[in-house]
Design an enzyme around this catalytic site. Structure first.
Site, PDB file in Angstrom:
ATOM      1  N   ALA A  72      13.287  -7.856 -14.501  1.00 36.77           N
ATOM      2  CA  ALA A  72      14.123  -8.408 -13.428  1.00 36.77           C
ATOM      3  C   ALA A  72      13.264  -9.064 -12.348  1.00 36.77           C
ATOM      4  O   ALA A  72      13.631 -10.130 -11.823  1.00 36.77           O
ATOM      5  CB  ALA A  72      14.983  -7.304 -12.807  1.00 36.77           C
TER       6      ALA A  72
ATOM      7  N   TYR B  22      13.005  -3.199 -14.587  1.00 36.47           N
ATOM      8  CA  TYR B  22      12.500  -3.589 -13.265  1.00 36.47           C
ATOM      9  C   TYR B  22      11.488  -4.733 -13.408  1.00 36.47           C
ATOM     10  O   TYR B  22      11.606  -5.759 -12.726  1.00 36.47           O
ATOM     11  CB  TYR B  22      11.845  -2.374 -12.595  1.00 36.47           C
ATOM     12  CG  TYR B  22      11.249  -2.637 -11.234  1.00 36.47           C
ATOM     13  CD1 TYR B  22      12.071  -2.777 -10.120  1.00 36.47           C
ATOM     14  CD2 TYR B  22       9.874  -2.732 -11.046  1.00 36.47           C
ATOM     15  CE1 TYR B  22      11.526  -3.000  -8.860  1.00 36.47           C
ATOM     16  CE2 TYR B  22       9.329  -2.952  -9.796  1.00 36.47           C
ATOM     17  CZ  TYR B  22      10.160  -3.087  -8.697  1.00 36.47           C
ATOM     18  OH  TYR B  22       9.620  -3.309  -7.456  1.00 36.47           O
ATOM     19  N   ALA B  23      10.520  -4.556 -14.307  1.00 35.65           N
ATOM     20  CA  ALA B  23       9.493  -5.597 -14.491  1.00 35.65           C
ATOM     21  C   ALA B  23      10.139  -6.904 -14.939  1.00 35.65           C
ATOM     22  O   ALA B  23       9.808  -7.989 -14.426  1.00 35.65           O
ATOM     23  CB  ALA B  23       8.468  -5.121 -15.516  1.00 35.65           C
TER      24      ALA B  23
ATOM     25  N   ARG C  63      16.133   1.054   4.587  1.00 32.28           N
ATOM     26  CA  ARG C  63      14.863   1.725   4.297  1.00 32.28           C
ATOM     27  C   ARG C  63      13.755   0.727   3.976  1.00 32.28           C
ATOM     28  O   ARG C  63      14.022  -0.425   3.667  1.00 32.28           O
ATOM     29  CB  ARG C  63      14.998   2.566   3.027  1.00 32.28           C
ATOM     30  CG  ARG C  63      15.781   3.813   3.157  1.00 32.28           C
ATOM     31  CD  ARG C  63      15.950   4.391   1.755  1.00 32.28           C
ATOM     32  NE  ARG C  63      16.894   5.473   1.755  1.00 32.28           N
ATOM     33  CZ  ARG C  63      16.552   6.748   1.896  1.00 32.28           C
ATOM     34  NH1 ARG C  63      15.289   7.081   2.026  1.00 32.28           N
ATOM     35  NH2 ARG C  63      17.475   7.685   1.891  1.00 32.28           N
TER      36      ARG C  63
ATOM     37  N   ASP D 130      27.575  -3.151  -1.272  1.00 34.53           N
ATOM     38  CA  ASP D 130      26.869  -2.967  -2.543  1.00 34.53           C
ATOM     39  C   ASP D 130      26.534  -4.370  -3.038  1.00 34.53           C
ATOM     40  O   ASP D 130      27.430  -5.122  -3.439  1.00 34.53           O
ATOM     41  CB  ASP D 130      27.775  -2.229  -3.534  1.00 34.53           C
ATOM     42  CG  ASP D 130      27.072  -2.014  -4.869  1.00 34.53           C
ATOM     43  OD1 ASP D 130      26.061  -2.684  -5.140  1.00 34.53           O
ATOM     44  OD2 ASP D 130      27.554  -1.176  -5.643  1.00 34.53           O
ATOM     45  N   VAL D 131      25.262  -4.710  -3.017  1.00 34.66           N
ATOM     46  CA  VAL D 131      24.868  -6.096  -3.323  1.00 34.66           C
ATOM     47  C   VAL D 131      24.947  -6.431  -4.809  1.00 34.66           C
ATOM     48  O   VAL D 131      24.651  -7.555  -5.205  1.00 34.66           O
ATOM     49  CB  VAL D 131      23.464  -6.436  -2.762  1.00 34.66           C
ATOM     50  CG1 VAL D 131      23.469  -6.443  -1.253  1.00 34.66           C
ATOM     51  CG2 VAL D 131      22.398  -5.496  -3.309  1.00 34.66           C
TER      52      VAL D 131
HETATM   53  N1  LIG Z   1       7.712  -0.085  -2.380  1.00 35.90           N
HETATM   54  C1  LIG Z   1       6.987  -0.688  -3.321  1.00 35.90           C
HETATM   55  O1  LIG Z   1       5.940  -0.203  -3.790  1.00 35.90           O
HETATM   56  C2  LIG Z   1       7.408  -2.026  -3.820  1.00 35.90           C
HETATM   57  C3  LIG Z   1       6.500  -2.753  -4.597  1.00 35.90           C
HETATM   58  C4  LIG Z   1       6.889  -3.978  -5.093  1.00 35.90           C
HETATM   59  C5  LIG Z   1       8.142  -4.470  -4.794  1.00 35.90           C
HETATM   60  N2  LIG Z   1       8.995  -3.736  -4.044  1.00 35.90           N
HETATM   61  C6  LIG Z   1      10.325  -4.283  -3.790  1.00 35.90           C
HETATM   62  O2  LIG Z   1      10.556  -4.325  -2.406  1.00 35.90           O
HETATM   63  C7  LIG Z   1      11.938  -4.155  -2.146  1.00 35.90           C
HETATM   64  C8  LIG Z   1      12.117  -3.009  -1.181  1.00 35.90           C
HETATM   65  O3  LIG Z   1      11.535  -1.850  -1.766  1.00 35.90           O
HETATM   66  P1  LIG Z   1      11.430  -0.495  -0.938  1.00 35.90           P
HETATM   67  O4  LIG Z   1      10.482   0.396  -1.648  1.00 35.90           O
HETATM   68  O5  LIG Z   1      11.211  -0.854   0.471  1.00 35.90           O
HETATM   69  O6  LIG Z   1      12.910   0.046  -1.191  1.00 35.90           O
HETATM   70  P2  LIG Z   1      13.656   1.322  -0.592  1.00 35.90           P
HETATM   71  O7  LIG Z   1      12.818   1.981   0.442  1.00 35.90           O
HETATM   72  O8  LIG Z   1      14.136   2.110  -1.760  1.00 35.90           O
HETATM   73  O9  LIG Z   1      14.898   0.624   0.112  1.00 35.90           O
HETATM   74  C9  LIG Z   1      15.852  -0.041  -0.645  1.00 35.90           C
HETATM   75  C10 LIG Z   1      17.176   0.025   0.098  1.00 35.90           C
HETATM   76  O10 LIG Z   1      18.140  -0.679  -0.688  1.00 35.90           O
HETATM   77  C11 LIG Z   1      19.316   0.111  -0.752  1.00 35.90           C
HETATM   78  N3  LIG Z   1      20.112  -0.174  -1.930  1.00 35.90           N
HETATM   79  C12 LIG Z   1      20.008   0.340  -3.174  1.00 35.90           C
HETATM   80  N4  LIG Z   1      20.958  -0.128  -3.969  1.00 35.90           N
HETATM   81  C13 LIG Z   1      21.710  -0.972  -3.208  1.00 35.90           C
HETATM   82  C14 LIG Z   1      22.856  -1.753  -3.459  1.00 35.90           C
HETATM   83  N5  LIG Z   1      23.416  -1.786  -4.669  1.00 35.90           N
HETATM   84  N6  LIG Z   1      23.380  -2.475  -2.442  1.00 35.90           N
HETATM   85  C15 LIG Z   1      22.816  -2.463  -1.224  1.00 35.90           C
HETATM   86  N7  LIG Z   1      21.723  -1.742  -0.915  1.00 35.90           N
HETATM   87  C16 LIG Z   1      21.177  -1.001  -1.905  1.00 35.90           C
HETATM   88  C17 LIG Z   1      18.789   1.523  -0.787  1.00 35.90           C
HETATM   89  O11 LIG Z   1      19.827   2.443  -0.467  1.00 35.90           O
HETATM   90  P3  LIG Z   1      19.725   3.925  -1.094  1.00 35.90           P
HETATM   91  O12 LIG Z   1      18.486   4.527  -0.547  1.00 35.90           O
HETATM   92  O13 LIG Z   1      20.997   4.561  -0.648  1.00 35.90           O
HETATM   93  O14 LIG Z   1      19.652   3.721  -2.589  1.00 35.90           O
HETATM   94  C18 LIG Z   1      17.698   1.456   0.260  1.00 35.90           C
HETATM   95  O15 LIG Z   1      18.205   1.646   1.544  1.00 35.90           O
HETATM   96  C19 LIG Z   1      12.594  -3.898  -3.497  1.00 35.90           C
HETATM   97  O16 LIG Z   1      13.132  -5.087  -3.991  1.00 35.90           O
HETATM   98  C20 LIG Z   1      11.451  -3.423  -4.352  1.00 35.90           C
HETATM   99  O17 LIG Z   1      11.648  -3.662  -5.708  1.00 35.90           O
HETATM  100  C21 LIG Z   1       8.663  -2.527  -3.538  1.00 35.90           C
END
Ligand SMILES: NC(=O)c1ccc[n+]([C@@H]2O[C@H](COP(=O)([O-])OP(=O)(O)OC[C@H]3O[C@@H](n4cnc5c(N)ncnc54)[C@H](OP(=O)(O)O)[C@@H]3O)[C@@H](O)[C@H]2O)c1
Length: 255
Positions: A164, A161-162, A20, A67-68
């Protein structure tokens, strides 16, 4: 305006959390640019779909369930990938996120551990598993997805989260320090709020509009606003950049 074309032909890219959001966008873009891509995720249906769709478009992608946050599973997944691909050029650590906006006072210990493990320990485990291959090849690119939440506090978020994400930016510098002599760079991006499905689920439309108005561009980010930076940090042009966190936040926070 045209778009920049990247060429990752002959390279192997592994993207965590690639079922995703930003991980998925990055995996698709690396495949489009010629890389052999490994889609790592907990979500088996979603990850399989991403890899299958890439293959349908003529790209080279495989899904590996992992699972990472579990050391044993990370080792098994990386062993399998390295045995099959025989090399690893790019590691993008994108798995992460949070689901509950709580205060410190409201945060249960289990929530703290779960969110820190997903956002920080996962990068330690996956990068540790990749280092021997990078050292053997005397090359490698690590791109960590941090967050603006790890740089400053501008809106309600999640305390673990912040914390980490600040750790991710610090670990990025440590990796750069340790691995530069082996021809490996480590950088991070710190995205501002990006319209992934998870963010749309966690933040109301009103919150998203308000955050967007706080940027100089006037909107929250799309996944495509992040993907170009991920590819650039993995490209030969970025070879002299290491240990840095690039703030991609539409000018909301100038650091
Ligand atoms: N989107 C934002 O606004 C934003 C802003 C700043 C930083 N970020 C960072 O950008 C990165 C991606 O964010 P995103 O919003 O694109 O995330 P996302 O759409 O939620 O996608 C994250 C993916 O990681 C998977 N995942 C969760 N737990 C896992 C695990 N233990 N092992 C392996 N895979 C796992 C999720 O699977 P499930 O769906 O099954 O849980 C999902 O497919 C993250 O690190 C996030 O903190 C995002």
């Amino acid at each position: 305006m045209g778009t920049t074309t990247f060429d990752f032909s002959g390279q192997v890219a592994l993207v965590t959390g690639a079922a995703r959001g930003i991980g998925k966008g990055s995996a698709e873009a690396f495949a489009e640019a010629g890389a052999r891509v490994y889609v790592l995720d907990l979500d088996e249906a979603g990850g399989e779909t991403v890899a299958r769709d890439i293959r349908k478009r003529g790209g080279n992608a495989s899904f590996v369930a992992c699972d990472v946050t579990e050391a044993g599973r990370v080792t098994t997944a990386f062993d399998r990938i390295l045995a099959e691909a025989e090399r690893l050029d790019i590691l993008v650590n994108s798995a992460g996120g949070f689901w509950k906006q709580l205060s410190v006072e409201e945060t249960p210990e289990e929530e703290w551990d779960k969110v820190v493990d997903l956002n920080l320990k996962s990068i330690f485990l996956c990068t540790r598993a990749a280092i021997p291959a990078f050292k053997r090849q005397r090359s490698g690119r690590i791109v960590n997805i941090g967050s603006m939440a790890g740089v400053s506090v501008l809106q309600p978020s999640s305390p673990p989260y912040a914390a980490a994400k600040a750790g991710v930016h610090s670990l990025t510098r440590v990796l750069a320090f340790e691995l530069g002599k082996h021809g490996v760079t480590a950088n991070a991006i710190a995205p501002g709020t990006t319209a992934t499905e998870r963010v749309v689920a966690v933040r109301s439309q009103e919150q998203r509009d308000m955050i967007g108005k706080g940027t100089l561009i006037g909107r929250i980010a799309e996944v495509s606003d992040m993907v170009g930076w991920v590819l650039f940090l993995a490209s030969p042009e970025a070879g002299y950049l290491t240990g840095q966190t690039i703030s991609v936040n539409g000018g909301r926070l100038m650091v």
